[in-house]
Design a protein around this motif. Sequence first.
Motif, PDB file in Angstrom:
ATOM      1  N   ALA A  44       0.828  -1.212   0.000  1.00 21.16           N
ATOM      2  CA  ALA A  44       0.000   0.000   0.000  1.00 21.16           C
ATOM      3  C   ALA A  44       0.857   1.255   0.000  1.00 21.16           C
ATOM      4  O   ALA A  44       0.531   2.241  -0.679  1.00 21.16           O
ATOM      5  CB  ALA A  44      -0.932  -0.017   1.215  1.00 21.16           C
ATOM      6  N   LEU A  45       1.934   1.241   0.747  1.00 21.24           N
ATOM      7  CA  LEU A  45       2.833   2.393   0.781  1.00 21.24           C
ATOM      8  C   LEU A  45       3.463   2.633  -0.586  1.00 21.24           C
ATOM      9  O   LEU A  45       3.633   3.778  -1.022  1.00 21.24           O
ATOM     10  CB  LEU A  45       3.930   2.184   1.839  1.00 21.24           C
ATOM     11  CG  LEU A  45       3.500   2.268   3.298  1.00 21.24           C
ATOM     12  CD1 LEU A  45       4.630   1.799   4.226  1.00 21.24           C
ATOM     13  CD2 LEU A  45       3.102   3.701   3.647  1.00 21.24           C
ATOM     14  N   ALA A  46       3.801   1.540  -1.272  1.00 19.82           N
ATOM     15  CA  ALA A  46       4.392   1.659  -2.606  1.00 19.82           C
ATOM     16  C   ALA A  46       3.370   2.217  -3.594  1.00 19.82           C
ATOM     17  O   ALA A  46       3.683   3.079  -4.423  1.00 19.82           O
ATOM     18  CB  ALA A  46       4.902   0.302  -3.079  1.00 19.82           C
ATOM     19  N   GLU A  47       2.113   1.735  -3.496  1.00 17.61           N
ATOM     20  CA  GLU A  47       1.070   2.204  -4.400  1.00 17.61           C
ATOM     21  C   GLU A  47       0.773   3.687  -4.203  1.00 17.61           C
ATOM     22  O   GLU A  47       0.409   4.397  -5.146  1.00 17.61           O
ATOM     23  CB  GLU A  47      -0.203   1.368  -4.201  1.00 17.61           C
ATOM     24  CG  GLU A  47      -0.074  -0.056  -4.718  1.00 17.61           C
ATOM     25  CD  GLU A  47      -1.267  -0.933  -4.345  1.00 17.61           C
ATOM     26  OE1 GLU A  47      -2.270  -0.362  -3.843  1.00 17.61           O
ATOM     27  OE2 GLU A  47      -1.201  -2.150  -4.545  1.00 17.61           O
ATOM     28  N   SER A  48       0.942   4.174  -2.959  1.00 18.99           N
ATOM     29  CA  SER A  48       0.681   5.588  -2.681  1.00 18.99           C
ATOM     30  C   SER A  48       1.858   6.474  -3.066  1.00 18.99           C
ATOM     31  O   SER A  48       1.786   7.700  -2.929  1.00 18.99           O
ATOM     32  CB  SER A  48       0.367   5.779  -1.198  1.00 18.99           C
ATOM     33  OG  SER A  48       1.511   5.503  -0.398  1.00 18.99           O
ATOM     34  N   GLY A  49       2.956   5.870  -3.529  1.00 22.27           N
ATOM     35  CA  GLY A  49       4.107   6.627  -3.992  1.00 22.27           C
ATOM     36  C   GLY A  49       5.053   7.079  -2.901  1.00 22.27           C
ATOM     37  O   GLY A  49       5.942   7.903  -3.144  1.00 22.27           O
TER      38      GLY A  49
END
Length: 459
Positions: free
Chosen positions: A51-56
């Motif tokens: 999720a952190l990666a998807e949020s950039g």
Amino acid sequence: MQHFPIFVNLRGERVALSGGGEAALAKLRLLLKTEAEIHVYAEAPHADLEALAESGKLTLHRRAARAGDFAQTRLAYGANEDHAEDTRIKALAEAEGALVNIVDDLHNSQFITPAIVDRDPVTVAIGTEGAAPVLARAIKRDLEERLPASLGLLTRIGKAFRAAADALPMGKTRRDFWADYYFNEGPKALAKGEDNAREALDALLARHLAQAPEPGEVAFVGAGPGDPELLTLAARRALDEAETIIHDGLVSPAILELARREALMIDVSKRGFGRSTPQEAINALIVDHALKGEKVVRLKGGDPAIYGRLDEELEALAPHGIATRILPGITAASAAAAAIGQSLTKRGRNTELRFLTGHDTQGFTEQDWHALARPGSVAAIYMAKKGARFLQGRLMMHGASPATDVTVVENASRPDTRVLHTTLAALPETTEGLSGPAVLLYGLAPRDAAAQLQLKAAQ
């Protein structure tokens, strides 16, 4: 200190973390507060990591780290919770020039991440060299309760105003302005809203610019015998506020460490067998710095009013109208008596107590030798190493028993305290070779030695 505390600027810097589980997430919670470019390497990343990666917020590499991944990396973390894999990561990162931290492995870490109290931009870091994480967390909890959440906003407002505050003269005037803002006007204005806090700075600056410079002041502070734990609270506050500290050679390094880092430290030691600063030069230094408007601390070993040349320094300041105050300290005689477990006065033993000096500016000092030579007399004798044979001769000439107890206490209250019990007959030999400050307790023996003598007499 094994780990030197620093704050690393991570703006735009590459930080790499190997690991995809709970340990990695815990470390990321701190790293994500920085402005670093974060890369995470994990073959099976936690859903929260995804999720952190998807949020950039970070770059996730769904594989194990390999050679080349740590090039141009400022900090590298091993959080795989697997000793073999973290050891491999450590070798890779070190080879490519990154500083490495292995989570929960102090031995294999080049740096440690402290417990942090975050009031951005105010940051408090707490470390225990990995020895007591529970203690670090307790200190963190205590500080978080003490430091208001608004402190960060107040600091950011102040930071934006620093260029305007440069209109004030450097030094005490500017420090007084900021102290007034952070501890008085700022918090009151912020309680009414952020805009009020910004406006309060303009009004406060105008008021400080209109004020005439405050005159300096001199605090004569007793540093005690050497143990910083024996300093009074008033002495600690004076050291924290001082802009210039003029200290003698009897003040221990541990006490000097308590002064704030920005203070100017001036050593005006007087040594019986070495370099000494003339009293006239000391007087001139105190006056000169006080006339510049500085807060001056004249720091003296023991108590400033006992063989500290206090009157001469006060008289030098008097014609200039400089404000002074005297903060007493524990005198060396009291610390020496505590070291041998004795009181300086005792009913049935001595009805008076004398404080003597072994020598003054003119040489060896004369005393009421007849009174001192009487049985039961007790005296604390300062600066007597050089004059031990002179003291012995005068006392025995006036009838003092050669068997009179004398206890020499060197470096009283300090970790290297030495207690040397002797008699008047052997006093000169006992004081030979002493290098630290010493007090002679004439007429007193250490409590254990005195008790043994009383037992023998009773038998």
